[in-house]
Design a protein around this motif. Structure first.
Motif, PDB file in Angstrom:
ATOM      1  N   ALA A 252      44.873  42.567  31.890  1.00 43.20           N
ATOM      2  CA  ALA A 252      44.260  41.690  32.884  1.00 43.20           C
ATOM      3  C   ALA A 252      44.124  42.391  34.230  1.00 43.20           C
ATOM      4  O   ALA A 252      43.087  42.291  34.903  1.00 43.20           O
ATOM      5  N   THR A 253      45.141  43.133  34.629  1.00 45.94           N
ATOM      6  CA  THR A 253      45.085  43.844  35.909  1.00 45.94           C
ATOM      7  C   THR A 253      44.006  44.920  35.892  1.00 45.94           C
ATOM      8  O   THR A 253      43.248  45.074  36.854  1.00 45.94           O
ATOM      9  N   ALA A 254      43.912  45.661  34.788  1.00 42.81           N
ATOM     10  CA  ALA A 254      42.895  46.715  34.694  1.00 42.81           C
ATOM     11  C   ALA A 254      41.481  46.126  34.697  1.00 42.81           C
ATOM     12  O   ALA A 254      40.582  46.637  35.377  1.00 42.81           O
ATOM     13  N   ALA A 258      38.555  46.697  37.638  1.00 48.64           N
ATOM     14  CA  ALA A 258      37.233  47.251  37.341  1.00 48.64           C
ATOM     15  C   ALA A 258      36.116  46.359  37.881  1.00 48.64           C
ATOM     16  O   ALA A 258      35.162  46.837  38.505  1.00 48.64           O
ATOM     17  N   VAL A 259      36.244  45.047  37.675  1.00 48.45           N
ATOM     18  CA  VAL A 259      35.216  44.123  38.173  1.00 48.45           C
ATOM     19  C   VAL A 259      35.228  44.076  39.691  1.00 48.45           C
ATOM     20  O   VAL A 259      34.169  44.032  40.335  1.00 48.45           O
ATOM     21  N   GLU A 260      36.405  44.105  40.287  1.00 48.75           N
ATOM     22  CA  GLU A 260      36.499  44.076  41.747  1.00 48.75           C
ATOM     23  C   GLU A 260      35.836  45.313  42.361  1.00 48.75           C
ATOM     24  O   GLU A 260      35.115  45.215  43.372  1.00 48.75           O
ATOM     25  N   GLU A 261      36.055  46.477  41.760  1.00 48.16           N
ATOM     26  CA  GLU A 261      35.439  47.696  42.271  1.00 48.16           C
ATOM     27  C   GLU A 261      33.916  47.620  42.165  1.00 48.16           C
ATOM     28  O   GLU A 261      33.188  48.037  43.080  1.00 48.16           O
ATOM     29  N   ARG A 262      33.423  47.057  41.072  1.00 48.21           N
ATOM     30  CA  ARG A 262      31.972  46.918  40.920  1.00 48.21           C
ATOM     31  C   ARG A 262      31.396  45.953  41.951  1.00 48.21           C
ATOM     32  O   ARG A 262      30.317  46.193  42.519  1.00 48.21           O
ATOM     33  N   LEU A 263      32.120  44.876  42.225  1.00 48.81           N
ATOM     34  CA  LEU A 263      31.622  43.902  43.201  1.00 48.81           C
ATOM     35  C   LEU A 263      31.665  44.447  44.619  1.00 48.81           C
ATOM     36  O   LEU A 263      30.811  44.136  45.447  1.00 48.81           O
ATOM     37  N   GLU A 281      34.548  35.520  39.038  1.00 49.41           N
ATOM     38  CA  GLU A 281      34.148  36.544  38.070  1.00 49.41           C
ATOM     39  C   GLU A 281      35.303  37.491  37.763  1.00 49.41           C
ATOM     40  O   GLU A 281      35.531  37.869  36.605  1.00 49.41           O
ATOM     41  N   VAL A 282      36.043  37.866  38.805  1.00 48.00           N
ATOM     42  CA  VAL A 282      37.208  38.731  38.602  1.00 48.00           C
ATOM     43  C   VAL A 282      38.257  38.018  37.753  1.00 48.00           C
ATOM     44  O   VAL A 282      38.833  38.583  36.810  1.00 48.00           O
ATOM     45  N   SER A 283      38.509  36.735  38.068  1.00 52.68           N
ATOM     46  CA  SER A 283      39.499  35.965  37.323  1.00 52.68           C
ATOM     47  C   SER A 283      39.088  35.792  35.868  1.00 52.68           C
ATOM     48  O   SER A 283      39.925  35.871  34.957  1.00 52.68           O
ATOM     49  N   ALA A 284      37.795  35.562  35.621  1.00 53.80           N
ATOM     50  CA  ALA A 284      37.320  35.400  34.240  1.00 53.80           C
ATOM     51  C   ALA A 284      37.503  36.684  33.441  1.00 53.80           C
ATOM     52  O   ALA A 284      37.876  36.651  32.260  1.00 53.80           O
ATOM     53  N   ALA A 285      37.259  37.818  34.063  1.00 56.00           N
ATOM     54  CA  ALA A 285      37.460  39.087  33.370  1.00 56.00           C
ATOM     55  C   ALA A 285      38.930  39.302  33.027  1.00 56.00           C
ATOM     56  O   ALA A 285      39.277  39.743  31.924  1.00 56.00           O
ATOM     57  N   LYS A 362      46.001  35.194  40.550  1.00 54.10           N
ATOM     58  CA  LYS A 362      46.203  35.980  41.772  1.00 54.10           C
ATOM     59  C   LYS A 362      44.947  36.746  42.173  1.00 54.10           C
ATOM     60  O   LYS A 362      44.844  37.214  43.306  1.00 54.10           O
ATOM     61  N   PHE A 363      43.970  36.846  41.260  1.00 53.93           N
ATOM     62  CA  PHE A 363      42.715  37.507  41.593  1.00 53.93           C
ATOM     63  C   PHE A 363      41.692  36.537  42.172  1.00 53.93           C
ATOM     64  O   PHE A 363      40.622  36.971  42.616  1.00 53.93           O
TER      65      PHE A 363
END
Length: 426
Positions: A252-254, A258-263, A281-285, A362-363
């Motif tokens: 989940a953290t990884a 990855a999604v946070e960096e893309r956003l 979106e980050v939380s769903a990933a 937490k995301f």
């Protein structure tokens, strides 16, 4: 099985049956029986096996089906019962159904019908501990009337008396929330006592985690913060020894990173609405990555499917627990407690809240969006509103509205708190 109820006659019959089956197979393999005759030989061998089983006493058949009830799937168990009338009676006997376990009662919500309900009720009448807990959870959280909820609560109480650690935890949550009643029916003392029993008698991790939070907060028991922290540390250590939980948190953290960096590379998340969407979106990933490593228990999976795949609606104004693998629902409006920071998620217990924090929330917690740099701080929002107001535009109201949405927690007051929470959860 011969030792439990057989005898010389049964042993001789089984030996003769096995010899005839071996002879039929040997003839078929040697090519002496061809075409339809080979099929006839197989049918004769099967009839011989059935005849050998028919020679077994009824109590031995009940023992066999009792072991099947503890390990077989529902499909295999019912196929065995449909073999003949004796097997059907043995499969529905009290001795067999008293050992019904998770596998044979793991019925999907979309397959729940009158026959499945009758079979589960028969297992309850036979005294199966898991059936008491499973049917009690289904009746309490899936029924719409008060009488069914009372029946479900009574079955959960019987399961707890019979020694089910899951029933202890479920009853504790019901007492904490006053489930099935009104707000004044909450009984935190009884809930804390049930958590203590679940921890001391069975070492059940969710009960230990719940009790640790109660001791830390003084909720239902006399406050003892050091003991509460010790119990939470023990629960976290036991979680770390579970490969699935550790793998789920890592995945989940990884995925969230990855999604946070893309956003972040988009550099166009400059409004509250966009920030909330990005955090979702980050939380769903993170949730998707975590669910690949975790499996819901049978009763939780049933509740999730009942209000998911089966399409049964929630009561108006009620919500489900935000933990992705829980499935419990509110029995009245505003029953579950909200996240004190964002107020957008609800949890049936502190145990679900702490686990969901590690897996996904937490995301996406709203005050943390400012730490991500996706939402302006209160001071920046005020300056933006002043500039917009001086320009005479209508954007000042929108900016003030956005600032008021983030205002319940002042900037700079929650960074250390969430760092402490992260350290505690890890």
């Amino acid at each position: 099985l011969l030792a439990e109820g057989g005898g010389i006659t049964v042993k001789r019959d089984l030996a003769e049956t096995a010899g005839s089956v071996r002879a039929a197979k040997r003839k078929a393999s040697d090519g002496l029986i061809l075409g339809p005759t080979r099929k006839s030989a197989r049918c004769a061998a099967q009839r011989g096996l059935v005849a050998g089983m028919q020679a077994l006493p009824d109590d031995v058949l009940e023992v066999i089906f009792g072991r099947l009830a503890g390990a077989a799937s529902p499909t295999d168990y019912f196929h065995g019962m449909l073999t003949c009338k004796r097997f059907h009676r043995a499969g529905l006997s009290k001795q067999a159904l008293s050992r019904a376990g998770e596998e044979v009662l793991a019925v999907r919500a979309e397959s729940w019908h009158r026959g499945a309900s009758a079979f589960a009720d028969a297992a309850v009448a036979a005294g199966s501990t898991f059936a008491l807990f499973f049917v009690g959870s289904v009746k309490f959280y899936c029924a719409g009337d008060a009488e069914q909820r009372k029946t479900g609560a009574a079955l959960l109480a019987k399961a707890a008396v019979a020694g089910s650690p899951e029933a202890h935890h479920s009853l504790a949550i019901m007492h904490f929330n006053g489930s099935g009643g009104k707000r004044k029916d909450k009984d935190p003392e009884a809930g804390a006592e049930l958590c203590a029993r679940g921890n001391i008698l069975f070492g059940f991790i969710p009960a230990k985690r719940e009790l640790g939070h109660c001791l830390q907060d003084g909720f239902g028991v006399e406050q003892d913060a050091p003991l509460g922290r010790r119990l939470l540390a023990e629960a976290a250590k036991q979680d770390a020894q579970t490969p699935a939980v550790d793998a789920a948190v890592t995945a989940a953290t990884a995925a969230a990173a990855a999604v946070e960096e893309r956003l972040r590379k988009r550099n166009d998340i400059n409004t509250l609405h966009a920030a909330v969407a990005a955090a979702a979106e980050v939380s769903a990933a993170a949730k998707t990555a975590a669910e690949a490593h975790l499996t819901a228990t049978p009763e939780n999976r049933f509740l999730l499917d009942w209000y998911g795949r089966a399409g049964n609606p929630l009561a108006p104004g009620t919500h489900a627990c935000s933990h992705p693998l829980c499935g419990r629902v509110e029995t009245r409006r505003h029953e579950f407690r909200r996240c004190s920071c964002c107020g957008r998620v609800r949890y049936c217990s502190r145990s679900c809240q702490s686990m969901d924090w590690r897996l996904q929330h937490k995301f996406a917690c709203l005050p943390l969006l400012e730490l991500y740099g996706w939402v302006e701080s209160d001071a920046e929002s005020t300056e933006t509103a002043a500039v917009a107001g001086g320009a005479g535009g209508n954007d000042a109201g929108a900016s003030s509205s956005a600032a008021s949405d983030v205002a319940p927690i002042l900037p700079g007051t929650y960074g250390a708190a969430f760092a402490a929470v992260d350290a505690m959860m890890d």
